[in-house]
Design an enzyme around this catalytic site. Structure first.
Site, PDB file in Angstrom:
ATOM      1  N   GLY A  49      83.340  56.593  93.063  1.00 18.89           N
ATOM      2  CA  GLY A  49      84.208  57.752  92.856  1.00 18.89           C
ATOM      3  C   GLY A  49      83.774  58.413  91.565  1.00 18.89           C
ATOM      4  O   GLY A  49      82.589  58.605  91.339  1.00 18.89           O
ATOM      5  N   GLU A  50      84.727  58.707  90.707  1.00 18.92           N
ATOM      6  CA  GLU A  50      84.403  59.325  89.419  1.00 18.92           C
ATOM      7  C   GLU A  50      84.901  58.388  88.315  1.00 18.92           C
ATOM      8  O   GLU A  50      86.107  58.232  88.120  1.00 18.92           O
ATOM      9  CB  GLU A  50      85.071  60.705  89.363  1.00 18.92           C
ATOM     10  CG  GLU A  50      84.453  61.637  88.360  1.00 18.92           C
ATOM     11  CD  GLU A  50      82.940  61.747  88.468  1.00 18.92           C
ATOM     12  OE1 GLU A  50      82.430  62.019  89.567  1.00 18.92           O
ATOM     13  OE2 GLU A  50      82.258  61.551  87.437  1.00 18.92           O
ATOM     14  N   CYS A  81      78.819  51.655  92.312  1.00 18.62           N
ATOM     15  CA  CYS A  81      78.618  52.995  91.761  1.00 18.62           C
ATOM     16  C   CYS A  81      79.564  53.255  90.572  1.00 18.62           C
ATOM     17  O   CYS A  81      79.361  52.674  89.513  1.00 18.62           O
ATOM     18  CB  CYS A  81      78.741  54.025  92.873  1.00 18.62           C
ATOM     19  SG  CYS A  81      77.805  55.507  92.516  1.00 18.62           S
ATOM     20  N   ARG A 147      75.046  60.500  93.501  1.00 18.19           N
ATOM     21  CA  ARG A 147      75.175  60.741  92.052  1.00 18.19           C
ATOM     22  C   ARG A 147      75.295  59.400  91.309  1.00 18.19           C
ATOM     23  O   ARG A 147      76.192  59.160  90.533  1.00 18.19           O
ATOM     24  CB  ARG A 147      76.375  61.661  91.758  1.00 18.19           C
ATOM     25  CG  ARG A 147      76.196  63.051  92.375  1.00 18.19           C
ATOM     26  CD  ARG A 147      77.223  64.057  91.903  1.00 18.19           C
ATOM     27  NE  ARG A 147      78.578  63.634  92.115  1.00 18.19           N
ATOM     28  CZ  ARG A 147      79.413  63.265  91.136  1.00 18.19           C
ATOM     29  NH1 ARG A 147      79.018  63.292  89.878  1.00 18.19           N
ATOM     30  NH2 ARG A 147      80.625  62.901  91.431  1.00 18.19           N
ATOM     31  N   HIS A 182      76.264  52.520  97.562  1.00 14.43           N
ATOM     32  CA  HIS A 182      77.531  52.403  98.311  1.00 14.43           C
ATOM     33  C   HIS A 182      77.370  51.548  99.565  1.00 14.43           C
ATOM     34  O   HIS A 182      77.153  52.096 100.652  1.00 14.43           O
ATOM     35  CB  HIS A 182      77.994  53.799  98.741  1.00 14.43           C
ATOM     36  CG  HIS A 182      78.572  54.618  97.628  1.00 14.43           C
ATOM     37  ND1 HIS A 182      79.926  54.697  97.395  1.00 14.43           N
ATOM     38  CD2 HIS A 182      77.980  55.380  96.698  1.00 14.43           C
ATOM     39  CE1 HIS A 182      80.144  55.492  96.360  1.00 14.43           C
ATOM     40  NE2 HIS A 182      78.976  55.920  95.913  1.00 14.43           N
ATOM     41  N   GLU A 184      79.618  50.154 101.262  1.00 12.15           N
ATOM     42  CA  GLU A 184      80.747  50.380 102.186  1.00 12.15           C
ATOM     43  C   GLU A 184      80.488  51.582 103.090  1.00 12.15           C
ATOM     44  O   GLU A 184      81.180  51.768 104.091  1.00 12.15           O
ATOM     45  CB  GLU A 184      82.055  50.558 101.388  1.00 12.15           C
ATOM     46  CG  GLU A 184      82.290  51.919 100.740  1.00 12.15           C
ATOM     47  CD  GLU A 184      81.427  52.186  99.505  1.00 12.15           C
ATOM     48  OE1 GLU A 184      80.576  51.349  99.140  1.00 12.15           O
ATOM     49  OE2 GLU A 184      81.609  53.278  98.913  1.00 12.15           O
TER      50      GLU A 184
HETATM   51  N1  GLN Z   1      78.643  59.968  89.172  1.00 10.57           N
HETATM   52  C1  GLN Z   1      79.821  59.154  89.284  1.00 10.57           C
HETATM   53  C2  GLN Z   1      80.302  58.683  87.921  1.00 10.57           C
HETATM   54  O1  GLN Z   1      79.650  58.863  86.959  1.00 10.57           O
HETATM   55  C3  GLN Z   1      79.584  57.967  90.192  1.00 10.57           C
HETATM   56  C4  GLN Z   1      79.302  58.442  91.589  1.00 10.57           C
HETATM   57  C5  GLN Z   1      79.734  57.512  92.673  1.00 10.57           C
HETATM   58  O2  GLN Z   1      80.538  56.589  92.479  1.00 10.57           O
HETATM   59  N2  GLN Z   1      79.236  57.770  93.837  1.00 10.57           N
HETATM   60  O3  GLN Z   1      81.354  58.124  87.822  1.00 10.57           O
END
Ligand code: GLN
Length: 201
Positions: A49-50, A81, A147, A182, A184
């Site tokens: 996620g972020e 991630c 990302r 990822h 999942e």
């Molecule tokens: N770019 C996101 C971050 O810095 C991570 C991206 C992702 O979890 N797919 O949190």
């Protein structure tokens, strides 16, 4: 049905996909949103996620301290991630690549995994790709990068499980598994199966 209860951090990001994969493998999943959700768990998943948003929400929800304690005390944890970024002890570029919105927020990460990660290491825009590469103990695996971060440095005790183009993308340290990609979102549940076997021990 297996007698394993996995808590999936459900503040933001791709948590449902982890739950689907884990329940298909017979585990019981519970969503972690507040400190009381942390009881009776056999394992924890920190989804993608972020990471900046997730870090802020960890503080707001009161989860930050009790979650960090559970992980450092040895509960099996899979971070993917953004989840890997949350676990990392150090982020080499916490500010440089962040949007204005992100810069306004403090970087909060749990710091339980002794590695340095680089966020958005493949660039922010054209940065999603899939590649099939070997993972130690698992075999060839379709890795989906979105990302994604990669790992720039590991402590001596951290086991490196996979590299892509020379960059570390999968590690294991004691009870913690950290992945840049990822699992999942792929059709292959071998990583989740391996994680559940650690939770069963
Ligand atoms: N770019 C996101 C971050 O810095 C991570 C991206 C992702 O979890 N797919 O949190």
């Amino acid at each position: 049905m297996r007698n394993i209860k996995i808590g999936v951090l459900a503040l933001q990001g791709a948590f449902i996909e982890h739950e689907h994969m884990l329940t298909d493998l017979g585990a019981v999943c519970t969503e972690i949103r507040q400190p009381s959700d942390l009881t009776g768990l056999d394992g924890i998943v920190l989804p993608g996620g972020e990471s900046t948003v997730q870090g802020q929400l960890l503080h707001k929800s009161g989860l930050f301290t009790p979650l960090r304690k559970l992980i450092s005390d040895g509960l099996p944890t899979l971070g993917t991630c953004a989840g890997l970024i949350l676990m990392a002890q150090e982020i080499s570029n916490p500010v440089a690549d962040r949007t204005i919105q992100e810069k306004a927020a403090p970087t909060a990460h749990l710091g339980t995994l002794p590695v340095t990660v680089r966020r958005n290491a493949y660039g922010r825009q054209l940065s999603s790709f899939v590649t099939e590469q070997p993972i130690a103990g698992i075999g060839n695996y379709p890795m989906i990068f979105i990302r994604a971060p990669y790992i720039e440095r590991t402590d001596v005790n951290v086991e490196i499980l996979a590299k892509v183009d020379g960059n570390i993308v999968a590690v294991k340290y004691k009870n913690q598994i950290g992945l840049s990609f990822h699992p999942e979102l792929s059709e292959n549940s071998n990583i989740h199966e391996w994680f559940l076997s650690q939770c069963e021990k």
